[in-house]
Design an enzyme around this catalytic site. Structure first.
Site, short mmCIF file in Angstrom:
data_model
loop_
_atom_site.label_atom_id
_atom_site.label_comp_id
_atom_site.label_asym_id
_atom_site.label_seq_id
_atom_site.Cartn_x
_atom_site.Cartn_y
_atom_site.Cartn_z
N ARG A 69 5.08 113.23 28.61
CA ARG A 69 3.54 112.63 29.01
C ARG A 69 3.91 111.46 30.01
NH1 ARG A 69 2.01 108.78 25.93
NH2 ARG A 69 2.13 110.07 24.20
N TYR B 148 -19.51 114.73 44.56
CA TYR B 148 -19.37 116.16 43.36
C TYR B 148 -20.00 115.73 42.15
CZ TYR B 148 -16.91 119.49 40.73
OH TYR B 148 -16.58 120.43 39.66
N ASP C 174 -12.34 110.71 47.91
CA ASP C 174 -11.87 112.47 47.52
C ASP C 174 -11.74 113.10 48.57
OD1 ASP C 174 -12.34 114.92 46.52
OD2 ASP C 174 -13.78 114.63 44.81
N LYS D 212 -8.38 123.35 44.31
CA LYS D 212 -9.18 123.90 45.54
C LYS D 212 -7.96 124.31 46.68
CE LYS D 212 -12.62 122.90 42.98
NZ LYS D 212 -13.20 121.76 43.06
C1 LIG Z 1 -13.75 120.65 42.28
C2 LIG Z 1 -14.06 119.43 42.55
C3 LIG Z 1 -13.84 118.21 41.71
C4 LIG Z 1 -13.45 118.44 40.40
O1 LIG Z 1 -12.17 119.17 40.10
P1 LIG Z 1 -11.79 119.98 38.93
O2 LIG Z 1 -10.44 120.16 39.47
O3 LIG Z 1 -12.60 120.99 39.04
O4 LIG Z 1 -11.62 119.02 37.72
C5 LIG Z 1 -13.76 116.99 42.35
N1 LIG Z 1 -14.08 116.82 43.58
C6 LIG Z 1 -14.65 117.72 44.39
C7 LIG Z 1 -14.78 117.61 45.86
C8 LIG Z 1 -14.30 118.94 44.01
O5 LIG Z 1 -14.68 120.13 44.82
#
Ligand SMILES: *Cc1c(COP(=O)(O)O)cnc(C)c1O
Length: 380
Positions: free
Chosen positions: A46, A98, A170, A195
């Site tokens: 961890r 998001y 982000d 993604k």
């Molecule tokens: C999908 C997404 C998230 C969340 O991520 P997870 O891996 O699904 O927890 C946060 N910000 C953006 C812009 C996203 O597309």
């Protein structure tokens, strides 16, 4: 080193002990301590794991940051970053962040008296007017999901610096291949690595990069204390995915240019949201701060098209949640990703029922065009 090489050789390149060209999957929870009070840099996974560490060093290199941290999802990464704040603090967020980010702020952090203010971050005056003594950070996404609004990262970071508060970006939609927020003055960068970074729709993961030692110490403390770490095998998958980031993003860029032009010229489509268009209000800022437009396009079908039929008629493009994979993915924001937002607010911000979000994959563009054409014909 240029980023096309860095994605392959950045972080920890291979395995010194054996010469293996890939970092091994250290599938271990604990480490033998050679003698009392001694260890080889690892005590418990961890706290630290060599495979995860290779990934963390890699993302820090790619984003030009001080240190990186890997989490079990994008939301775990965002939760760790929000844990930097205290009761009474407020965070300014873009007006279409998001959905999960909004939900964790509204339903979880609110309980701990960490508040938020929703601001149109494309408008710098609006940001300035909303900064009071409780506001400790500006949290932006650019482009936003699904309406592709562009915020000027450098200008926002400058405002934040003047006020002595953090900028958090982000960077999921752009990746460091197209946009490096830390080089524009941002303090913290977040990714849903699920993604584009992973890129193959086979791993859920999140990454954080910070720009200085103090934030790195705090973030590591939070990561170790709250424990939402990425597993060794998933860390390996992400390192593997990132190796092809440059070639994948180039193809995502090329394909989405072709497809956005096609959509713009179709009678069945009323509006296309894509920052690559010269008449997109954020186009100039996008050109200034990023190396491309990414692979996400949103569009509004006109009233003659049955959107349910359109989505069900696609044969090659996958109807489902998520984005950023090698395969094209299409979704219906109003009922899927943005269903938690009340109907009236959705109408007001433009997330209408006819709005479709397409994550353009790296297939041959002509196959994608053929699929879109037949599905549009089917759904009139
Ligand atoms: C999908 C997404 C998230 C969340 O991520 P997870 O891996 O699904 O927890 C946060 N910000 C953006 C812009 C996203 O597309």
């Amino acid at each position: 080193m240029k980023i096309e090489s860095l994605v392959i050789h950045g972080g920890i390149d291979g395995d010194d002990k054996t010469g293996a060209v890939n970092v091994p999957v250290y599938q271990t929870s604990t480490y033998k301590q050679p003698s009392f009070g001694e260890n080889k840099g690892y005590e418990y996974s961890r706290t630290g794991n060599p495979t995860r560490e290779a990934l963390e060093k890699l993302i820090a290199d790619l984003e030009h940051g001080y240190a990186g941290f890997a989490f079990a999802s994008g939301m775990a990464a965002i939760t760790a970053v929000l844990s930097l704040f205290k009761a009474g603090n407020k965070i300014i967020i873009s007006n279409n962040v998001y959905g999960g980010t909004f939900r964790v702020l509204d339903k979880i952090f609110n309980n701990f008296d960490i508040g938020y203010k929703i601001v149109d971050t494309t408008n710098l005056e609006d940001i300035k007017n909303n900064i009071d003594e409780d506001v400790k950070a500006i949290y932006i996404e650019t482009p936003t999901n699904p309406l592709m609004d562009i915020t000027d990262i450098e200008a926002v970071s400058k405002i934040a610096k003047e006020k002595g508060i953090f900028t958090i970006v982000d960077n999921t939609f752009m990746t460091p291949y197209l946009q490096k927020p830390i080089t524009l003055g941002t303090d913290i960068v977040i990714h849903s690595a699920t993604k584009y970074l992973g890129g193959h729709s086979d791993v859920v993961s999140g990454l954080v990069v910070v720009n200085n030692e103090e934030l790195a110490t705090k973030l590591h403390f939070i990561q170790n204390s709250t424990g939402g770490v990425l597993a060794p095998f998933d860390s390996f998958l992400l390192i593997r995915g990132i190796k092809t980031l440059a070639v994948r993003m180039d193809r995502h860029n090329e394909n989405s240019k072709v497809i956005s032009e096609y959509l713009k010229n179709r009678d069945e489509i009323d509006k296309v949201y894509y920052p690559g268009f010269e008449d997109h209000p954020g186009h100039e800022i996008q050109v200034k701060q990023a190396k491309g437009y990414g692979g996400v396009i949103s569009f509004v079908l006109n009233d003659k098209v049955d959107y349910k039929k359109f989505l069900s008629s696609l044969k090659l493009i996958t109807f489902g949640e998520s984005l950023g994979g090698v395969e094209s993915l299409i979704c219906h924001p109003a009922s899927m990703t943005h269903a938690a937002i009340p109907y009236e607010i959705r109408q007001k911000v433009g997330i209408v029922d006819n709005l479709i979000r397409l994550s353009v994959g790296i297939e041959n563009a002509s196959d994608l065009l053929e699929d879109l054409t037949q599905a549009l014909k089917e759904s009139i």
